[in-house]
Design a protein around this motif. Structure first.
Motif, PDB file in Angstrom:
ATOM      1  N   GLN A   1       0.818  -1.209   0.000  1.00  0.00           N
ATOM      2  CA  GLN A   1       0.000   0.000   0.000  1.00  0.00           C
ATOM      3  C   GLN A   1       0.854   1.262   0.000  1.00  0.00           C
ATOM      4  O   GLN A   1       0.370   2.347  -0.316  1.00  0.00           O
ATOM      5  N   TRP A   2       2.122   1.120   0.338  1.00  0.00           N
ATOM      6  CA  TRP A   2       2.959   2.315   0.393  1.00  0.00           C
ATOM      7  C   TRP A   2       3.651   2.554  -0.945  1.00  0.00           C
ATOM      8  O   TRP A   2       3.500   1.807  -1.900  1.00  0.00           O
ATOM      9  N   HIS A   3       4.450   3.625  -0.984  1.00  0.00           N
ATOM     10  CA  HIS A   3       5.113   4.039  -2.216  1.00  0.00           C
ATOM     11  C   HIS A   3       6.624   3.841  -2.086  1.00  0.00           C
ATOM     12  O   HIS A   3       7.350   4.764  -1.703  1.00  0.00           O
ATOM     13  N   PRO A   4       7.130   2.659  -2.429  1.00  0.00           N
ATOM     14  CA  PRO A   4       8.565   2.397  -2.274  1.00  0.00           C
ATOM     15  C   PRO A   4       9.430   3.246  -3.195  1.00  0.00           C
ATOM     16  O   PRO A   4      10.614   3.442  -2.919  1.00  0.00           O
ATOM     17  N   GLU A   5       8.844   3.743  -4.276  1.00  0.00           N
ATOM     18  CA  GLU A   5       9.638   4.561  -5.211  1.00  0.00           C
ATOM     19  C   GLU A   5      10.022   5.912  -4.615  1.00  0.00           C
ATOM     20  O   GLU A   5      10.908   6.594  -5.132  1.00  0.00           O
ATOM     21  N   THR A   6       9.376   6.327  -3.513  1.00  0.00           N
ATOM     22  CA  THR A   6       9.675   7.629  -2.922  1.00  0.00           C
ATOM     23  C   THR A   6      10.779   7.563  -1.880  1.00  0.00           C
ATOM     24  O   THR A   6      11.232   8.603  -1.406  1.00  0.00           O
ATOM     25  N   ALA A   7      11.203   6.374  -1.505  1.00  0.00           N
ATOM     26  CA  ALA A   7      12.114   6.220  -0.382  1.00  0.00           C
ATOM     27  C   ALA A   7      13.531   5.928  -0.846  1.00  0.00           C
ATOM     28  O   ALA A   7      13.760   5.422  -1.947  1.00  0.00           O
ATOM     29  N   ALA A   8      14.472   6.276   0.026  1.00  0.00           N
ATOM     30  CA  ALA A   8      15.875   5.958  -0.271  1.00  0.00           C
ATOM     31  C   ALA A   8      16.076   4.443  -0.336  1.00  0.00           C
ATOM     32  O   ALA A   8      16.894   3.935  -1.105  1.00  0.00           O
ATOM     33  N   ASP A   9      15.343   3.685   0.512  1.00  0.00           N
ATOM     34  CA  ASP A   9      15.423   2.229   0.511  1.00  0.00           C
ATOM     35  C   ASP A   9      14.436   1.685  -0.522  1.00  0.00           C
ATOM     36  O   ASP A   9      13.229   1.717  -0.323  1.00  0.00           O
ATOM     37  N   VAL A  10      14.958   1.236  -1.648  1.00  0.00           N
ATOM     38  CA  VAL A  10      14.090   0.704  -2.703  1.00  0.00           C
ATOM     39  C   VAL A  10      14.230  -0.816  -2.746  1.00  0.00           C
ATOM     40  O   VAL A  10      14.302  -1.409  -3.816  1.00  0.00           O
ATOM     41  N   GLY A  11      14.252  -1.431  -1.583  1.00  0.00           N
ATOM     42  CA  GLY A  11      14.435  -2.876  -1.508  1.00  0.00           C
ATOM     43  C   GLY A  11      13.403  -3.652  -2.301  1.00  0.00           C
ATOM     44  O   GLY A  11      13.728  -4.663  -2.934  1.00  0.00           O
ATOM     45  N   LEU A  12      12.160  -3.200  -2.292  1.00  0.00           N
ATOM     46  CA  LEU A  12      11.117  -3.913  -3.023  1.00  0.00           C
ATOM     47  C   LEU A  12      11.355  -3.850  -4.529  1.00  0.00           C
ATOM     48  O   LEU A  12      11.234  -4.857  -5.230  1.00  0.00           O
ATOM     49  N   LEU A  13      11.690  -2.676  -5.021  1.00  0.00           N
ATOM     50  CA  LEU A  13      11.963  -2.554  -6.453  1.00  0.00           C
ATOM     51  C   LEU A  13      13.232  -3.302  -6.830  1.00  0.00           C
ATOM     52  O   LEU A  13      13.307  -3.909  -7.907  1.00  0.00           O
ATOM     53  N   ALA A  14      14.223  -3.290  -5.958  1.00  0.00           N
ATOM     54  CA  ALA A  14      15.440  -4.063  -6.228  1.00  0.00           C
ATOM     55  C   ALA A  14      15.112  -5.548  -6.305  1.00  0.00           C
ATOM     56  O   ALA A  14      15.644  -6.274  -7.155  1.00  0.00           O
ATOM     57  N   GLY A  15      14.228  -6.015  -5.421  1.00  0.00           N
ATOM     58  CA  GLY A  15      13.822  -7.414  -5.450  1.00  0.00           C
ATOM     59  C   GLY A  15      13.096  -7.760  -6.733  1.00  0.00           C
ATOM     60  O   GLY A  15      13.327  -8.823  -7.331  1.00  0.00           O
ATOM     61  N   LEU A  16      12.212  -6.860  -7.180  1.00  0.00           N
ATOM     62  CA  LEU A  16      11.512  -7.076  -8.445  1.00  0.00           C
ATOM     63  C   LEU A  16      12.504  -7.146  -9.606  1.00  0.00           C
ATOM     64  O   LEU A  16      12.421  -8.043 -10.453  1.00  0.00           O
ATOM     65  N   VAL A  17      13.448  -6.209  -9.651  1.00  0.00           N
ATOM     66  CA  VAL A  17      14.396  -6.164 -10.761  1.00  0.00           C
ATOM     67  C   VAL A  17      15.282  -7.413 -10.778  1.00  0.00           C
ATOM     68  O   VAL A  17      15.576  -7.966 -11.844  1.00  0.00           O
ATOM     69  N   ARG A  18      15.697  -7.890  -9.607  1.00  0.00           N
ATOM     70  CA  ARG A  18      16.486  -9.128  -9.558  1.00  0.00           C
ATOM     71  C   ARG A  18      15.705 -10.305 -10.121  1.00  0.00           C
ATOM     72  O   ARG A  18      16.231 -11.110 -10.900  1.00  0.00           O
ATOM     73  N   GLU A  19      14.446 -10.428  -9.717  1.00  0.00           N
ATOM     74  CA  GLU A  19      13.628 -11.528 -10.231  1.00  0.00           C
ATOM     75  C   GLU A  19      13.373 -11.366 -11.724  1.00  0.00           C
ATOM     76  O   GLU A  19      13.327 -12.347 -12.471  1.00  0.00           O
ATOM     77  N   ALA A  20      13.200 -10.117 -12.159  1.00  0.00           N
ATOM     78  CA  ALA A  20      12.989  -9.869 -13.579  1.00  0.00           C
ATOM     79  C   ALA A  20      14.228 -10.245 -14.385  1.00  0.00           C
ATOM     80  O   ALA A  20      14.121 -10.781 -15.502  1.00  0.00           O
ATOM     81  N   ALA A  21      15.421  -9.979 -13.842  1.00  0.00           N
ATOM     82  CA  ALA A  21      16.659 -10.366 -14.527  1.00  0.00           C
ATOM     83  C   ALA A  21      16.754 -11.872 -14.659  1.00  0.00           C
ATOM     84  O   ALA A  21      17.157 -12.406 -15.699  1.00  0.00           O
ATOM     85  N   SER A  22      16.375 -12.593 -13.600  1.00  0.00           N
ATOM     86  CA  SER A  22      16.387 -14.047 -13.633  1.00  0.00           C
ATOM     87  C   SER A  22      15.363 -14.570 -14.649  1.00  0.00           C
ATOM     88  O   SER A  22      15.627 -15.513 -15.398  1.00  0.00           O
TER      89      SER A  22
END
Length: 239
Positions: A210-231
């Motif tokens: 429900q929150w906006h991870p793109e606004t935060a310095a910690d983008v762990g969720l987006l990093a996790g998505l990108v890692r899975e997308a690379a795989s």
């Protein structure tokens, strides 16, 4: 390993820039910047005919269903609350079609704010249309262009907990929330009990917050998505 391409669903709104005032397909730049910062290539996906969804998804390695307006309550067979407004039928139809196509292909998906609500509705779930009616305050959405700072506790053992830790302060801007979510498990809650994240334990990566991870310095969720997308991209390339 190839750089993964991440699709970002967009708004379609009246907008003004330079000498122009027109209908425009747009999204806050923070989404694309966060994807780029975590190693992905962002591509904007404006609302279009649902029949195009499969042709789009086949070219993606990951998908973000972005924030935005309320979901049409007719999508989950509910009458509109007096505070439910300005839903976008074209965007609902487009993003639901994207989710259909992504599910068929096992594409990694992250839902953000409205994206989480739409993912719950896509799965046959229901929304609470005005969260302040339940929690007694408007901390989740203070109004205007201000985010609410909410402390959330993640559920131990979930993917979300592994990506962001056991507790964090997040930026929220939602007056609605998820009531039921078939196929998903709770992954984080606010102190007032509001569900703030969910995930599909059977999927490669199907997570929503429900929150906006793109606004935060910690983008762990987006990093996790990108890692899975690379795989995902690597697996597709070697087939």
């Amino acid at each position: 390993m190839s750089v993964p391409v991440i699709g970002l669903s967009t708004y379609r709104e009246d907008a003004a820039w330079g000498v122009w005032r027109q209908r425009a397909d747009l999204l806050p730049t923070q989404y694309a910047e966060a994807v780029e910062a975590t190693g992905g290539v962002p591509v904007l996906l404006p609302p279009q005919g649902p029949a195009s969804a499969e042709a789009v998804v086949v070219r993606l390695d990951g998908l973000v269903i972005s924030g935005g307006a309320d979901v049409d309550p007719g999508r989950y067979d509910a009458p509109p609350h007096p505070r439910t407004a300005a839903w976008r039928a074209d965007r609902d139809a487009w993003e639901l079609a994207l989710l259909d196509a992504a599910e068929l292909r096992g594409l990694p998906v992250l839902g953000v704010c409205r994206g989480m609500q739409l993912m719950a509705v896509h799965a046959g779930g229901q929304l609470d249309q005005h969260t302040p009616d339940l929690v007694g305050d408007e901390r989740h959405s203070p109004g205007g262009d201000v985010f609410g700072d909410i402390t959330v506790a993640t559920v131990a053992g979930t993917r979300v907990a592994g990506l962001v830790g056991s507790e964090l302060v997040v930026s929220c801007h939602h007056h609605q929330s998820v009531r039921t979510h078939p196929g998903y498990v709770p992954a984080a809650h606010a102190a007032d009990g509001t569900l703030e994240a969910m995930e599909d334990p059977q999927a490669r990566f199907r997570v929503a917050v429900q929150w906006h991870p793109e606004t935060a310095a910690d983008v762990g969720l987006l990093a996790g998505l990108v890692r899975e997308a690379a795989s995902y991209a690597f697996g597709r390339d070697v087939q």
